[in-house]
Design a protein around this motif. Structure first.
Motif, short mmCIF file in Angstrom:
data_model
loop_
_atom_site.label_atom_id
_atom_site.label_comp_id
_atom_site.label_asym_id
_atom_site.label_seq_id
_atom_site.Cartn_x
_atom_site.Cartn_y
_atom_site.Cartn_z
N PRO A 1 91.70 18.80 33.86
CA PRO A 1 92.43 17.57 34.22
C PRO A 1 92.61 16.63 33.01
N ALA A 2 91.56 16.50 32.18
CA ALA A 2 91.67 15.59 31.03
C ALA A 2 92.81 16.01 30.12
N MET A 3 92.93 17.32 29.92
CA MET A 3 93.95 17.86 29.04
C MET A 3 95.33 17.71 29.66
N LYS A 4 95.40 17.95 30.96
CA LYS A 4 96.69 17.83 31.66
C LYS A 4 97.19 16.39 31.55
N GLN A 5 96.27 15.46 31.71
CA GLN A 5 96.61 14.04 31.62
C GLN A 5 97.11 13.71 30.22
N TYR A 6 96.39 14.21 29.22
CA TYR A 6 96.74 13.97 27.82
C TYR A 6 98.12 14.52 27.52
N ALA A 7 98.38 15.74 27.97
CA ALA A 7 99.68 16.36 27.71
C ALA A 7 100.79 15.59 28.43
N HIS A 8 100.45 15.05 29.58
CA HIS A 8 101.43 14.28 30.33
C HIS A 8 101.75 12.96 29.62
N ASP A 9 100.66 12.29 29.13
CA ASP A 9 100.87 11.00 28.47
C ASP A 9 101.49 11.17 27.10
N PHE A 10 101.24 12.28 26.48
CA PHE A 10 101.66 12.47 25.10
C PHE A 10 102.23 13.88 24.94
N PRO A 11 103.47 14.06 25.38
CA PRO A 11 104.09 15.38 25.37
C PRO A 11 104.07 16.10 24.02
N PRO A 12 104.20 15.39 22.91
CA PRO A 12 104.17 16.11 21.63
C PRO A 12 102.96 17.03 21.47
N PHE B 1 75.87 28.23 19.95
CA PHE B 1 76.58 27.05 19.45
C PHE B 1 78.08 27.32 19.40
N VAL B 2 78.43 28.47 18.85
CA VAL B 2 79.84 28.82 18.73
C VAL B 2 80.49 28.90 20.11
N LYS B 3 79.81 29.57 21.02
CA LYS B 3 80.38 29.73 22.36
C LYS B 3 80.57 28.37 23.02
N TRP B 4 79.59 27.49 22.87
CA TRP B 4 79.67 26.17 23.48
C TRP B 4 80.80 25.35 22.87
N MET B 5 80.86 25.35 21.51
CA MET B 5 81.86 24.54 20.82
C MET B 5 83.28 24.98 21.15
N THR B 6 83.46 26.23 21.50
CA THR B 6 84.82 26.71 21.74
C THR B 6 85.09 26.99 23.21
N SER B 7 84.23 26.51 24.07
CA SER B 7 84.52 26.67 25.50
C SER B 7 85.47 25.56 25.93
N ALA B 8 85.99 25.70 27.13
CA ALA B 8 87.10 24.86 27.60
C ALA B 8 86.90 23.38 27.35
N GLU B 9 85.78 22.84 27.78
CA GLU B 9 85.59 21.39 27.69
C GLU B 9 85.57 20.86 26.28
N GLN B 10 84.82 21.56 25.43
CA GLN B 10 84.70 21.09 24.05
C GLN B 10 86.04 21.27 23.32
N SER B 11 86.73 22.40 23.61
CA SER B 11 88.04 22.61 22.99
C SER B 11 88.97 21.46 23.34
N ALA B 12 88.95 21.08 24.63
CA ALA B 12 89.83 20.00 25.06
C ALA B 12 89.47 18.71 24.35
N ARG B 13 88.18 18.43 24.34
CA ARG B 13 87.70 17.19 23.72
C ARG B 13 88.13 17.11 22.26
N TRP B 14 87.92 18.20 21.53
CA TRP B 14 88.26 18.24 20.10
C TRP B 14 89.77 18.13 19.90
N SER B 15 90.50 18.80 20.75
CA SER B 15 91.96 18.78 20.61
C SER B 15 92.52 17.38 20.84
N ILE B 16 92.02 16.70 21.85
CA ILE B 16 92.53 15.36 22.14
C ILE B 16 92.19 14.41 20.99
#
Lengths: 429, 274, 296
Positions: free
Chosen positions: A357-368, A327-342
């Motif tokens: 890509p989802a994260m890159k897009q998010y950072a692009h749309d919302f630089p803060p 569970f821990v490994k899954w929750m903190t792997s790239a995709e879930q980290s990105a999802r939670w962060s966004i």
């Protein structure tokens, strides 16, 4: 998608092996999680859990919302002492020592066997691993990490004749801009402060912004010594105090941590130092254009890292421990980290999450969102020692006393250092 | 200022004073209502043209399992009332009508508990319940309160004031101890039960520290703990949301009081608690 | 309160059997914990690496040397002195006001009593909002009247007073109900007799009403004193004992030490102090109750 399906195959294979070896019964693990920022985060956690269960049929996860960080720690340790701890919990990264002293958690190294495991463990930003390691082992895996950032009200800057796209870059500029931004009415009462920096709950974390910028190290790595009364530390607290008492760009007295974002959003303070975890709140509710930047520098840029890491508790059956690790490994792997962060505004704690890509897009749309990431190289771990809650209280009492003018920063910190030394006496061997 | 000669002006002054105090007292609640029905951005300014909204309540209802919290609190309070009534009735009857060894000493010890409430013994009571394996259950929240000195004292006073003749009459007809209790004493003490129940419900519906310590998960968590956990973000709280959550959880009691105000006060009067 | 011998049935075991269930719970959750607290207070706290060992008075010595403990004790004293007389006085005033046929009486009664119905936790969140320095109601009202806004909860000199105000606001209405009941049970002929003799309102109150309210006052006093030590919910929500322990109360400190620092033995030592204080007040009050009550 290919990534996911190969993971599914692997999970299925692993499960098949398990099924052969052990009678087929769903393993149940309970998961304590705090919510420290506003938002419908319960729903998101439940969504994540549901997805994990779909990918791992044979494991049921019971998510339990347990308040803020302090309450979640109290709950977890209370449950641990009565023999029924959760299997997994998100707790403050700097709680690691407390948990280790209570013999409540297990290190990840015991679970890391395959290459994929190693890649996972090595993929976290070192800055975020600092608080979770002890004697070479990793106990806390970064999950919802943050740093302090500077929020500034661009409309207020314009009003004050400042360039709305240029935030203060160092301590002196903060004071200079702050003075221009503080607005008083005809009777001399302040209608807008230049700056707001919380000094309520977790005031130590906000002080650590200043100490990191001033290169004042507050503890040793082993958590057995503190250095609260060094000249650099005293200078940092003095600056914190001067913001309200000397330069008068900030409200006097203790500033409540929880209401500070409201004050900024209402336009009653033009600049705010606060957690990057408030991004979503400010974004949704501020009626003005705002910017986010790294904290102003002194000898260097910097902030303390903050936020929560995820821990695995010791008092579980071997099946539960295994399931917890998955569970821990899954929750903190790239995709879930990105999802939670966004969804939250917390910083995704691993590089491969930012590469998605989802994260890159998010950072692009919302630089803060990327500011905290930029600041990482300059960050220090959060204040953490053995008997942490007690030593932290000594430090926070010193901050309280200085900000309210009851003691000078030098005396307050000297007292705190004496108290901390007394508390840590029995831990030095 | 003689008695019986109330000038109109005096009465006017009193009315004004009473009303000013009343408004002052109601202000926090009115303020909370204002914030709860407006959006966060409008919550701290008193712009009468700002739009009203239900959004906050909807958000709160969805964001945390308040229905479950309500159920837990309801179950908790019901359990406590039932057990307290039973135990206090029996014990009160014993003190009112029976002689037994060390009776006076026991009564003094009971009275002591009026001061030493379970709240100040949280650490030890937690240990006891952990040893029983009852942590994180509704029963655990209620157990330290099952034996209630207040209840015993109240029932004793009430039963003592019931005429002995009624008791004798029942016995002549062949009723035993318990039957006498249920047929004679209990019915006559109804207003006292009502008052006691109201005080107890109010206390336990709103109890916080002990339930906070003894519950860990949603399955046993009552409304107060649920509300506080919901409201205590470290990093930024939306006031409209919190006031909405507060009003939501206080709602039932407030409404009940609004509707049953007269009965509430009357029951206190009739119980002769003074 | 004389017990006529003929009033009671001669059945010792029946008496005990009836008392036993309640007694059992009282024993397990009041008397045993009180004794256990004493026991644990003379041992050290068990940690993962070191089991508990007998340390005699060490915990008490540490307590005496702990400035936060003394601060908490002092604050609790001030808190008690602030809440008890004020809430009782207000309760009497409210009861007197509501007892008269003033217009809007039912609404007034509801307004005075409503704070009691709400959980302190709920109330504290609202007050946190009211006390907020820049956006809060109190400072807005104060500025409107031309006063200086303060950081009520964030300055040591106003923090304790601010939380005391919240407690008074919450308690007064509850005590009012008891006084109201007592007032309405007072015989009307007393007032008539006094009127005939030409007594003044003030005189009547102090010589007749107040003494007759003594039993109620003593009953309410018990509640008020217990609450002064028991109520820490608002501290948990509003100040967490700060700033710099200016609003630290004893029970809250016990909670912090016991459930945040996990130093259960030290918490036990402080609990003993709390128990002794409450016990002493209990004994004192019952002595006074015996002597001064005007029972009819």
């Amino acid at each position: 998608m290919k990534h996911l399906s190969s993971k599914l195959v692997m999970a299925a294979l692993a499960l098949a092996t398990m099924v052969v070896a052990i009678p087929a019964r769903a393993v149940e693990i309970s998961f304590y999680y705090p919510i420290a920022v506003s938002g419908p985060l319960t729903k998101i956690i439940e969504g994540l859990v549901a997805d994990f269960e779909k990918a791992n049929p044979g494991i049921t996860v019971k998510p339990i919302y347990s308040g803020n960080y302090g309450e979640t720690l109290a709950k977890a340790l209370t449950a641990n002492r009565s023999g029924q701890p959760p299997q997994v919990a998100v707790l403050v990264a700097s709680d690691a020592l407390t948990l280790i002293d209570e013999d409540a958690v297990v290190p990840m190294e015991g679970f890391v066997k395959t290459d994929s495991d190693k890649k996972w463990l090595d993929g976290f930003f070192p800055a975020f691993l600092m608080n979770g390691r002890y004697e070479g082992k990793t106990y806390g895996i970064p999950f919802q990490r943050s740093t302090q950032v500077l929020y500034w009200n661009k409309a207020a800057f314009k009003e004050a004749g400042l360039d709305p796209n240029r935030p203060p870059a160092n301590w002196d500029e903060t004071v200079e801009f702050g003075k221009k931004l503080t607005v008083r009415d005809s009777s001399g009462k302040v209608t807008r402060w230049g700056l707001i920096v919380p000094s309520g709950v977790t005031s130590h974390w906000f002080l650590q912004g200043f100490t990191t910028q001033n290169r004042a190290k507050l503890t040793n790595d082993a958590g057995t010594e503190t250095y609260l009364a060094t000249p650099e530390a005293i200078e940092s607290l003095q600056y914190f105090v001067d913001l309200s008492r000397k330069y008068k760009i900030m409200q006097e007295g203790i500033i409540d941590t929880g209401t500070a974002p409201n004050v900024f959003i209402e336009g009653r303070a033009a600049m705010m130092f606060h957690s990057t975890g408030n991004l979503t709140n400010v974004k949704n509710n501020a009626k003005f254009d705002f910017g986010v930047a790294m904290l102003p520098a002194r000898k260097q840029r910097g902030s303390a890292t903050g936020g929560g890491s995820i821990y695995i508790f010791k008092k579980s059956t071997p099946e539960q421990l295994d399931a917890s690790y998955k569970f821990v490994k899954w929750m903190t792997s790239a995709e879930q980290s990105a999802r939670w962060s966004i969804a939250t505004g917390y910083v995704a704690p691993r590089q491969d999450a930012w590469d998605l890509p989802a994260m890159k897009q998010y950072a692009h749309d919302f630089p803060p969102a990327a500011v905290a990431l930029e600041q990482l190289p300059f960050c220090a771990p959060e204040f953490s020692t053995h008997d942490g809650p007690r030593t932290t209280k000594a430090l926070e009492d010193a901050i309280d006393a200085s900000i309210t003018g009851t003691k000078t920063p030098a005396n307050a910190l000297k007292d705190a250092q004496a108290e901390a030394t007394r508390i840590l006496r029995s831990y030095k061997h | 200022m003689k008695l019986g000669t109330d000038s109109g002006f005096q009465k006017f002054l009193e009315t004004v004073a009473a009303w000013m105090l009343g408004v002052l007292w109601a202000l926090p609640l009115l303020y909370a209502a204002w914030a709860a029905f407006h959006l966060s951005a409008d919550s701290t300014r008193f712009d009468l043209t700002a739009p009203l909204t239900w959004k906050n309540f909807v958000y709160v209802w969805r964001a945390a399992p308040f229905p479950r919290y309500f159920l837990n609190t309801f179950l908790l309070v019901s359990l406590i009332i039932v057990v307290q009534f039973t135990l206090s009735t029996l014990a009160g009857y014993a003190f009112a009508r029976f002689r037994f060894p060390c009776k006076n000493l026991m009564f003094v010890l009971v009275l002591l508990q009026l001061m030493i409430m379970p709240d100040v013994l949280i650490i030890e009571n937690y240990r006891t319940l952990a040893a029983m394996g009852l942590i994180d259950t509704i029963v655990a929240i209620g157990m330290p309160y099952f034996g209630s000195a207040f209840g015993i004292f109240l029932m004793r006073q009430t039963f003592k004031s019931i005429p002995k003749e009624l008791d004798d009459a029942a016995r002549i007809e062949g009723a035993g101890t318990m039957l006498t209790l249920f047929k004679v004493y209990v019915p006559l003490a109804k207003p006292v039960y009502l008052a006691y129940g109201l005080v107890s419900v109010s206390y336990h519906w709103n109890n916080f520290l002990w339930p906070l310590i003894v519950t860990n998960s949603v399955s046993a968590r009552p409304l107060t703990v649920g509300l506080q956990i919901f409201s205590s973000g470290d990093q930024g709280i939306e006031w409209s949301i919190i006031t909405a959550a507060t009003l939501l959880s206080a709602g039932p009691l407030l409404v009940a009081f609004l509707l049953f105000q007269r009965q509430f006060v009357q029951s206190f009067l009739r119980a002769g608690i003074r | 309160m004389k017990n006529a011998a003929s009033d009671e049935i001669e059945s010792p075991w029946v008496g005990w059997a009836l008392f036993l269930p309640a007694a059992a719970f009282l024993a397990v959750f009041t008397y045993y914990p009180a004794l256990a607290t004493l026991y644990h207070s003379v041992f050290s706290t068990a940690k993962a690496a070191r089991p508990a060992r007998f340390v005699g008075l060490d915990n008490y010595t540490a307590m005496v040397q702990d400035p936060i403990f003394w601060q908490a004790l002092k604050n609790n004293g001030w808190f008690a002195m602030g809440t008890i007389p004020a809430s009782i006085a207000l309760a009497i005033i409210m009861a007197l006001l509501v007892n008269r046929a003033l217009p809007g009486r039912a609404l007034l009664r509801m307004s005075y009593f409503a704070p009691t119905i709400l959980a302190m936790v709920a109330v504290a969140n609202i007050w946190l909002f009211i006390y907020a320095p820049q956006i809060g109601l109190l400072n807005q009202v104060v500025s409107w009247f031309g006063g200086t806004p303060h950081n009520w909860l964030g300055q040591p000199d106003t923090a304790l007073a601010s939380v005391t105000a919240v407690a008074i606001w919450k308690e007064a209405g509850f005590f009012m109900i008891f006084y109201l009941a007592a007032l309405q049970n007072m015989p009307a002929n007393l007032a008539e007799a006094a009127a005939i003799e030409g007594a003044s309102r003030w005189h009547y109150f102090w010589r007749v009403t107040f003494p007759l309210l003594m039993p109620t006052t003593l009953f309410v006093l018990v509640n008020a004193v217990v609450n002064a030590f028991r109520l820490v919910d608002h501290i948990i929500v509003m100040t967490k004992g700060g700033p710099d322990n200016a609003s630290m109360l004893l029970l809250y400190y016990i909670y912090e030490v016991g459930f945040k620092y996990w130093d259960t033995s030290y918490a036990a030592a402080m609990s003993m102090v709390l128990l002794v204080i409450l016990g002493a007040i209990a004994i004192g009050q019952f002595l006074i109750l015996d002597r001064r009550t005007h029972y009819r």
